[in-house]
Design a protein around this motif. Structure first.
Motif, PDB file in Angstrom:
ATOM      1  N   THR A  87       0.825  -1.209   0.000  1.00 32.42           N
ATOM      2  CA  THR A  87       0.000   0.000   0.000  1.00 32.42           C
ATOM      3  C   THR A  87       0.855   1.254   0.000  1.00 32.42           C
ATOM      4  O   THR A  87       0.360   2.341  -0.303  1.00 32.42           O
ATOM      5  CB  THR A  87      -0.917   0.046   1.236  1.00 32.42           C
ATOM      6  N   VAL A  88       2.144   1.101   0.346  1.00 32.19           N
ATOM      7  CA  VAL A  88       3.034   2.257   0.380  1.00 32.19           C
ATOM      8  C   VAL A  88       4.466   1.786   0.131  1.00 32.19           C
ATOM      9  O   VAL A  88       4.877   0.733   0.610  1.00 32.19           O
ATOM     10  CB  VAL A  88       2.945   2.994   1.742  1.00 32.19           C
ATOM     11  N   TYR A  89       5.208   2.552  -0.661  1.00 36.58           N
ATOM     12  CA  TYR A  89       6.636   2.278  -0.843  1.00 36.58           C
ATOM     13  C   TYR A  89       7.412   3.096   0.169  1.00 36.58           C
ATOM     14  O   TYR A  89       7.222   4.313   0.267  1.00 36.58           O
ATOM     15  CB  TYR A  89       7.090   2.654  -2.257  1.00 36.58           C
ATOM     16  N   HIS A  90       8.280   2.440   0.934  1.00 32.82           N
ATOM     17  CA  HIS A  90       9.163   3.173   1.839  1.00 32.82           C
ATOM     18  C   HIS A  90      10.440   2.366   2.045  1.00 32.82           C
ATOM     19  O   HIS A  90      10.409   1.226   2.502  1.00 32.82           O
ATOM     20  CB  HIS A  90       8.499   3.434   3.193  1.00 32.82           C
ATOM     21  N   TYR A  91      11.550   2.975   1.694  1.00 28.71           N
ATOM     22  CA  TYR A  91      12.864   2.349   1.863  1.00 28.71           C
ATOM     23  C   TYR A  91      13.056   1.952   3.327  1.00 28.71           C
ATOM     24  O   TYR A  91      12.762   2.737   4.234  1.00 28.71           O
ATOM     25  CB  TYR A  91      13.934   3.350   1.452  1.00 28.71           C
ATOM     26  N   SER A  92      13.535   0.747   3.575  1.00 29.03           N
ATOM     27  CA  SER A  92      13.663   0.275   4.952  1.00 29.03           C
ATOM     28  C   SER A  92      14.892  -0.598   5.160  1.00 29.03           C
ATOM     29  O   SER A  92      14.945  -1.744   4.695  1.00 29.03           O
ATOM     30  CB  SER A  92      12.418  -0.513   5.363  1.00 29.03           C
ATOM     31  N   ASN A  93      15.859  -0.065   5.869  1.00 32.61           N
ATOM     32  CA  ASN A  93      17.000  -0.875   6.281  1.00 32.61           C
ATOM     33  C   ASN A  93      16.549  -2.032   7.166  1.00 32.61           C
ATOM     34  O   ASN A  93      17.061  -3.150   7.076  1.00 32.61           O
ATOM     35  CB  ASN A  93      18.005  -0.022   7.054  1.00 32.61           C
ATOM     36  N   THR A  94      15.583  -1.758   8.042  1.00 32.62           N
ATOM     37  CA  THR A  94      15.115  -2.777   8.980  1.00 32.62           C
ATOM     38  C   THR A  94      14.500  -3.954   8.234  1.00 32.62           C
ATOM     39  O   THR A  94      14.658  -5.111   8.650  1.00 32.62           O
ATOM     40  CB  THR A  94      14.108  -2.170   9.966  1.00 32.62           C
ATOM     41  N   GLY A  95      13.812  -3.676   7.138  1.00 34.19           N
ATOM     42  CA  GLY A  95      13.270  -4.761   6.335  1.00 34.19           C
ATOM     43  C   GLY A  95      14.356  -5.697   5.837  1.00 34.19           C
ATOM     44  O   GLY A  95      14.222  -6.929   5.896  1.00 34.19           O
TER      45      GLY A  95
END
Length: 404
Positions: free
Chosen positions: A201-209
């Motif tokens: 539903t949303v793109y967000h860069y994530s190191n934690t992912g």
């Protein structure tokens, strides 16, 4: 004499053509040197400060080129010197996940709460500390695409911070030798209900992912070997080590105490308003699977070229999947741990204290480009962004100068 003439004519042509090729290569090198020099000079003017160096390494059908410019206070750079390539690590993690897919060890569209194929063990721990938002809806593919909605504890302070700093920065300042773990990060997601929203539903860069992907790699490899394994173990055994398809002297340190770059290395530099800081030492345990890689411009070139051409651990069809599988929620150029840099190529970039780098390969032109700027200007956000933009500016300009 006729025989001599028959042999002499081709030999003369070969010599002439060889001279022409050498002259063209010399001219290309001069064009490249001029471009890098101009970009470096312009950056110094924009920042109003000395920039230690700017370097580029290009492999193309025309030849291999290296160009570097040293600032007044900088040190000489060669293409076989080590540096921290930061988030370029994400492309290596994607390669690991995709190789596991090829080997039948995982399915990209499995939920991360599902079981590892052939086992009764889930991809991720199922304890209460790992019950972070939307966990049971998230797939492995969505994390690779940054479409899983997983909050980024390393970069974002909008939903959670410690004294105005990210959790990672706070811990590194208060306890520099702290041994970070993925479970530690995930517990914060769970305890504070941190999320960007439901997956896709949303793109967000994530190191934690990507830290979670590193945990998945470790858990799968442990099951397949019936022994305790880490992300770094798999990377060494199957992606870059001596028994991998294309062995490369690339490292992924996981221990807080393993903080020194191997020699010869390039020093990173951060400029603050009141002082400068050299960053050759770093506790990389904070960034396992998302930013802990160490290598050289030469080794990054060999990796990205062979990977994208299907000559490394991935089939050509899998490398294409890496480049093209984008999530429904994003209009960005990001696919499976892989970005499209228009006009430059496919790959990734990286930013870690004192180092900025770009690693790309363009299948259409067979050109790979590595750009390295071992410098952060943190005297203002605009100046740091100018440093970051220099990577793309350099990549575009050097390809243009070489006729691509």
């Amino acid at each position: 004499m006729k025989i001599l003439k028959l042999f002499f004519l081709p030999l003369w042509l070969a010599v002439a053509l060889g001279c022409s090729d050498n002259e063209d290569e010399k001219n290309d090198q001069e064009e490249l040197d001029t471009a890098v020099k101009n970009i470096h000079e312009n950056l110094q003017k924009d920042l109003n400060t000395d920039v230690p160096s700017l370097s580029v390494y290009v492999v193309s059908p025309k030849g291999t080129y290296f160009s570097t410019v040293k600032g007044t206070n900088g040190s000489a750079v060669t293409p076989d010197m080590y540096f921290r390539f930061a988030s370029n690590t994400k492309n290596f993690t994607s390669a690991a996940i995709l190789k596991m897919m090829q080997d039948g060890w995982l399915n990209l569209d499995d939920k991360i709460t599902g079981n590892i194929p052939g086992t009764a063990v889930p991809y991720t721990p199922d304890g209460p500390d790992w019950n972070f938002p939307h966990k049971n809806q998230i797939t492995i593919r969505q994390i690779l695409q940054h479409n899983a909605g997983i909050y980024d504890l390393s970069n974002d302070i909008s939903q959670y911070n410690v004294g105005g700093e990210t959790y990672t920065d706070h811990m590194l300042e208060t306890s520099p030798d702290h041994q970070f773990t993925t479970s530690e990060y995930v517990k914060l997601l769970t305890d504070h209900n941190l999320t960007y929203g439901a997956p896709n539903t949303v793109y967000h860069y994530s190191n934690t992912g990507f830290s979670i992907l590193g945990e998945i790699v470790a858990r799968i490899y442990s099951q397949k070997t019936n022994s305790a394994k880490t992300y770094g173990n798999y990377m060494y055994d199957h992606i870059v080590g001596p028994s991998s398809k294309k062995p490369l002297p690339i490292r992924f340190p996981e221990l807080a105490t393993d903080n020194q770059l191997p020699a010869p290395y390039i020093k990173g530099l951060i400029k603050y308003a009141d002082h400068g800081e050299v960053t050759d030492k770093k506790n990389a345990s904070a960034h396992i699977a998302e930013g802990n890689g160490i290598g050289t411009m030469v080794t990054l070139t060999e990796y990205i070229r062979t990977l994208m051409k299907g000559e490394n651990v991935l089939y050509a069809s899998t490398a294409e999947l890496m480049r093209t599988s984008k999530g429904l929620a994003t209009t960005s150029q990001y696919a499976l741990g892989c970005s499209n840099f228009p006009g430059i190529g496919y790959g990734h970039n990286g930013a870690t204290e004192g180092y900025l780098s770009l690693m790309t390969y363009d299948p259409k032109t067979d050109v790979s480009v590595i750009v390295l700027l071992p410098f952060w200007d943190l005297t203002s956000t605009a100046k740091f962004e100018k440093c970051l933009m220099t990577l793309n500016v350099t990549g575009l300009e050097v390809k243009k100068r070489l006729g691509y």
